[in-house]
Design an enzyme around this catalytic site. Structure first.
Site, short mmCIF file in Angstrom:
data_model
loop_
_atom_site.label_atom_id
_atom_site.label_comp_id
_atom_site.label_asym_id
_atom_site.label_seq_id
_atom_site.Cartn_x
_atom_site.Cartn_y
_atom_site.Cartn_z
N GLU A 94 -1.64 -7.90 5.67
CA GLU A 94 -1.67 -8.07 7.12
C GLU A 94 -3.10 -8.04 7.66
OE1 GLU A 94 -1.69 -3.60 6.68
OE2 GLU A 94 -0.93 -5.34 5.59
N HIS B 44 -3.30 -4.82 1.50
CA HIS B 44 -2.96 -4.96 2.92
C HIS B 44 -3.04 -6.44 3.32
CE1 HIS B 44 -2.75 -0.81 4.50
NE2 HIS B 44 -3.59 -0.52 3.51
N CYS C 197 0.83 -1.20 0.00
CA CYS C 197 0.00 0.00 0.00
C CYS C 197 0.87 1.26 0.00
CB CYS C 197 -0.99 -0.04 1.15
SG CYS C 197 -2.37 1.13 0.93
#
Length: 206
Positions: A182, A180, A81
């Site tokens: 994560e 993203h 990102c």
């Protein structure tokens, strides 16, 4: 064989989440807040956050030139990102005064998929040999890659309103995605980074 030491730029953004993912894959995460923390790393992750804030904090921490040296020198690097924006050579719509490291020959547009309330979770294609055909994709105020230079390979696209938008690129030792991982828990990008450290997957030629 000792665990790969993977730095995570720890100035802002989803640092702890990336550290947990790396640790779960057997790597040894190292928070990077100064140039000294770059010494002896096997790889580097530049996580999401606010790209203009990260850009300013690089100068505050004295990290701009050291990062340029190690990433430009071939350290396997994953940008996610805002990390993609920070790595890009060209930012179409920068914030006032915003710069970038300029190590990846691409043009990006910040916040290309709308405001945070327009965030989406879907699937994106994945074209790295040895990996899956698709990855789980969370796009939150995500950048889009508008064009790529010679030697840059598109490795991921995401369909938005029936149009495939570029959300992942790779060149040399640098892998950068708009997404993203994560937040979705998808380990593919981190596994790709660690495979390069182990030389299981040779880097593309610049």
């Amino acid at each position: 064989m000792s665990a790969a030491r993977v730095g995570v730029l720890a100035l802002q953004g989803g640092v702890a989440e990336h550290e947990r993912m790396l640790a779960g894959l057997g790597a040894a995460p190292v928070p990077v807040r100064s140039a000294a923390h770059l010494v002896g790393l096997d790889a580097l992750v530049i996580p999401g956050g606010e790209s203009s804030v990260l850009d300013r904090l690089l100068d505050v921490a004295g990290l701009r030139e050291p990062l340029l040296e190690v990433v430009g020198g071939g350290l396997p690097t994953l940008g996610t990102c805002a990390g993609l924006v920070l790595l890009a050579a060209r930012v179409e719509n920068p914030a006032p005064g915003q710069g970038s490291l300029g190590v990846l020959d691409v043009t990006v547009r910040r916040n290309a998929f709308g405001r945070q309330v327009d965030s989406v979770e879907t699937w994106a294609s994945w074209r790295v040999p040895g990996g899956p055909d698709r990855i789980r994709a969370a796009a939150i105020r995500a950048p889009e890659v508008l064009d790529v230079g010679p030697g840059v390979e598109v490795v991921s696209t995401m369909a938005v309103d029936g149009v495939d938008r570029v959300v992942g690129v790779r060149c040399g030792a640098v892998l950068a995605i708009s997404l993203h991982p994560e937040l979705t828990g998808d380990l593919t990008a981190h596994e790709t980074l660690l495979a390069q450290v182990r030389s299981d997957a040779p880097a593309l030629t610049r």
